[in-house]
Structures are given as structure tokens and as C-alpha cells.
Write an enzyme that holds these catalytic residues in place. Structure first.
Site, PDB file in Angstrom:
ATOM      1  N   HIS A   1       0.790  -1.233   0.000  1.00  0.00           N
ATOM      2  CA  HIS A   1       0.000   0.000   0.000  1.00  0.00           C
ATOM      3  C   HIS A   1       0.824   1.285   0.000  1.00  0.00           C
ATOM      4  O   HIS A   1       0.550   2.210   0.764  1.00  0.00           O
ATOM      5  CB  HIS A   1      -0.970   0.004   1.182  1.00  0.00           C
ATOM      6  CG  HIS A   1      -2.106  -0.955   1.057  1.00  0.00           C
ATOM      7  ND1 HIS A   1      -2.739  -1.220  -0.144  1.00  0.00           N
ATOM      8  CD2 HIS A   1      -2.728  -1.731   1.984  1.00  0.00           C
ATOM      9  CE1 HIS A   1      -3.716  -2.101   0.052  1.00  0.00           C
ATOM     10  NE2 HIS A   1      -3.715  -2.434   1.318  1.00  0.00           N
TER      11      HIS A   1
ATOM     12  N   HIS B   1      -9.305   2.062   2.598  1.00  0.00           N
ATOM     13  CA  HIS B   1      -9.228   0.762   3.267  1.00  0.00           C
ATOM     14  C   HIS B   1     -10.167   0.705   4.479  1.00  0.00           C
ATOM     15  O   HIS B   1      -9.775   0.295   5.570  1.00  0.00           O
ATOM     16  CB  HIS B   1      -7.789   0.496   3.710  1.00  0.00           C
ATOM     17  CG  HIS B   1      -7.395  -0.949   3.659  1.00  0.00           C
ATOM     18  ND1 HIS B   1      -7.947  -1.901   4.486  1.00  0.00           N
ATOM     19  CD2 HIS B   1      -6.514  -1.606   2.879  1.00  0.00           C
ATOM     20  CE1 HIS B   1      -7.398  -3.075   4.238  1.00  0.00           C
ATOM     21  NE2 HIS B   1      -6.524  -2.931   3.249  1.00  0.00           N
TER      22      HIS B   1
ATOM     23  N   GLU C   1     -12.108  -2.680  -1.795  1.00  0.00           N
ATOM     24  CA  GLU C   1     -11.121  -1.673  -2.183  1.00  0.00           C
ATOM     25  C   GLU C   1     -11.212  -1.455  -3.692  1.00  0.00           C
ATOM     26  O   GLU C   1     -10.783  -2.284  -4.479  1.00  0.00           O
ATOM     27  CB  GLU C   1      -9.724  -2.130  -1.786  1.00  0.00           C
ATOM     28  CG  GLU C   1      -9.589  -2.426  -0.288  1.00  0.00           C
ATOM     29  CD  GLU C   1      -8.368  -3.268   0.019  1.00  0.00           C
ATOM     30  OE1 GLU C   1      -7.246  -2.880  -0.390  1.00  0.00           O
ATOM     31  OE2 GLU C   1      -8.530  -4.336   0.645  1.00  0.00           O
TER      32      GLU C   1
END
Length: 341
Positions: free
Chosen positions: A106, A177, A305
Site C-alpha cells: 500500500h 481501506h 477496495e
């Protein structure tokens, strides 16, 4: 819809952290921190007429800053970027030039999820956050300006609108998220009825990195074309951590998923302009002392997501994720909550 802004009294990197609240006429409340763009609360009225917070998090900002939480770091409710999910071995090329970044998930070791964002003035009741990522941050080229606007409609739509600009070619793939749990008692999501309008999912290697191969969902545990219980066909120890290719034209705004909980009567519908819905049932979630002192573990929540394909910067047959000067990155994702009685 109303918006308020209250200081937490905390500062990180010399910047003040605020709690920003959106409310609508249906009694829904969304709380956002400008630290990490975290959605820490999304309270709605369920089928029993009760107020119910449907996202995981902490009772106050301090919970997001403890050493224990940061060591495990499941990105509770945060924005992730510059590049969501995984890039194979942290390597990619732009115009023939090779780049090597940290292999962290991420966006790097300290991605957008750990930054204090600036709060921009808005005309309507909404929250707009901005972060300027300097060239070289986490190994990414170019200065990147990101703006994220949150709105809460009277139709219980939490609207996230992302825009980004750069002064040099750079990978960009943003998502949010947020961990959702629609059960009034925050039990396992295994019994939730779930639908994803996706005929294919992305094959992954042993490190969960997409290889570029599309796999039909038909006859597999990944077939959510018709609504069914999340836990009906899964490997309980693994759950889901998979990217689904949505059955809609590229760039078109459309449905990404629907999730229904019979006990609360709540239906969460996700819509997006993005081509991928990465479905995650929190296999790696281990958080102590969440809201009300509750501990969170695997299958205690789900994430949808919305994004471009993980590792797409290395997948030539996939839509381009390199943003160039003069271009605008733009995506919109909507989380809508309705009641079925």
C-alpha cells in the site's frame, strides 16, 4: 448535511490533527481524521431503528497511534497510496527507466495512510483533504498533489471523490481501506449475503501479486455473480484477499458489490468508476482495544477496495496507471447504506 471540525489537540510532523464530522437528515454520521484520511465512524439507523456504527476503528485518535497498532498496522479506515496493494518485488519501469521501491504494501513504509493531510475550504458541506507527496517519497518519482473529497448525501451515500496531479510521470493507484461490519454485535461476516458483478478474478502468485492472468469465477469459490453467503464456499483460514474484474465498461460508474446483513437489515452497496474491486475479509486483522474495548480478528470485517489492478504498473495488457504531467487522475467511489425490513 452538516460539517464540523474539532481539534484533537494532537500534532504529527508539526501539523495539527482534526476530527471532521458529516451528518445528514437521516441521522447518519461520518467522522474523518485528516491523519491518513481515516474514516473512523459511519453511523446509520438500522432496521430496528437503532444507531449502528458500521466501520471498525478506535474510540479516539490515540488508538491509531499506539506502538502496538502501528506494528501490526491493518490500515483501519485509511487512504492508501501512491499505489494501492502490491507491486511485484517493488520494481517497475517508466519510459525505459527502472525504479526500485520498498516492497511494503500500500505505497511503502510510510504511505498516505500515515500522513497529516491539509484541510481545504469547501463551499458545500463536505470535507476536502489534500496531501502533496514530494518527489522521491517512498521511491516514487514526481511531486504528486492528491485531493480527496468526502460527502454524505441524504440518501446515505458516502461519496469519495479523488483527484491527483503530477509534475513528472509516476504510478498512481488510490483506494480507501475502510473495514465494514454490518452486524449489530460485530460478529463474523461469513453469514453476510454478498454479490460482486465480476465474471473474472485476477490470478495471484504466492505473494498475492496478480500475474496478469484472468480466471473465470464460474465453478469457483470466487463466484459472487448471484448473491450468496460469504462463508458458503470459502477456505475459512484464508477467507478472501482477491481482485475481481468488474463487468462494466472501463471508466464507467457502476456497481462494485452488495453486502446484506439479516440481523441489522442493512445493505451496503458500493459503486465506482474503477475497474477492480479487491475483496478482503481481514485474514491478517489482529487489533486489540478497538471501539468499546473490542478486539478485532480475521473475518470480523470486510473491505471492498476499489482501484486499478494491483501490480498493473507491470502488466502491459492492463489499463495504464502512470499519471503524466498535464493529466488528471480522477476516480469516484460511493458507499451507500439502505435498509431492508
Amino acid at each position: 448535511m452538516k460539517e464540523s471540525q474539532i481539534s484533537t489537540g494532537k500534532h504529527i510532523d508539526g501539523k495539527e490533527i482534526f476530527a471532521l464530522t458529516l451528518k445528514n437528515t437521516k441521522g447518519s454520521v461520518v467522522k474523518i481524521y485528516n491523519y491518513g484520511g481515516i474514516i473512523s465512524e459511519f453511523t446509520v439507523i438500522n432496521a430496528k431503528g437503532e444507531s449502528q456504527d458500521i466501520v471498525l476503528g478506535f474510540d479516539d485518535l490515540d488508538g491509531y497511534l499506539t506502538e502496538e497498532y502501528l506494528a501490526a498496522y491493518p490500515y483501519l479506515g485509511a487512504v492508501v497510496g501512491r499505489f494501492a496493494n502490491r507491486i511485484k518485488d517493488g520494481r517497475y519501469e517508466i519510459d525505459g527507466k527502472a525504479y526500485q521501491m520498498d516492497k511494503s504494501l500500500h505505497g511503502g513504509i510510510k504511505g498516505f495512510d500515515r500522513k497529516v493531510w491539509d484541510i481545504l475550504p469547501t463551499i458545500d458541506p463536505s470535507v476536502t483533504l489534500q496531501y502533496v507527496s514530494p518527489a522521491g517519497e517512498e521511491g516514487f518519482p514526481g511531486n504528486l498533489t492528491v485531493q480527496l473529497t468526502y460527502k454524505l448525501s441524504d440518501d446515505n451515500e458516502l461519496i469519495l471523490d479523488y483527484r491527483a496531479f503530477t509534475d513528472a510521470p509516476t504510478p498512481v493507484n488510490l483506494t480507501h481501506h475502510t473495514y465494514f461490519n454490518l452486524d449489530p454485535d460485530k460478529g463474523s461476516v461469513a453469514g453476510n449475503i454478498h454479490r460482486i458483478p465480476a465474471s473474472n478474478y485476477l490470478k495471484q502468485d504466492a505473494d498475492y501479486v496478480p500475474t496478469g492472468e484472468l480466471v473465470p469465477v464460474a465453478g469457483t469459490m470466487h463466484d459472487f455473480l448471484a448473491p450468496r453467503a460469504i462463508g458458503a464456499n470459502w477456505n475459512e483460514d484464508e477467507g478472501y484477499d482477491q481482485s475481481f474484474v468488474l463487468d462494466k465498461p472501463y471508466g464507467e460508474f457502476g456497481m462494485a458489490s452488495e453486502t446484506f446483513d439479516a440481523r441489522s437489515g442493512l445493505l451496503l452497496s458500493v459503486y465506482t468508476t474503477e475497474p477492480i474491486a479487491h475483496f478482503y475479509t481481514a485474514k491478517h486483522l489482529r487489533v486489540n482495544g478497538g471501539k468499546g474495548g473490542r478486539n478485532y480478528g480475521p473475518a470480523d470485517a470486510l473491505c471492498v477496495e476499489t482501484q486499478h489492478a494491483p501490480n498493473s504498473v507491470n502488466l502491459r495488457d492492463f489499463p495504464d496507471t502512470i499519471l503524466r504531467p498535464g493529466q488528471e487522475y480522477h476516480q469516484t467511489t460511493v458507499f451507500q447504506v439502505t435498509v431492508r425490513k
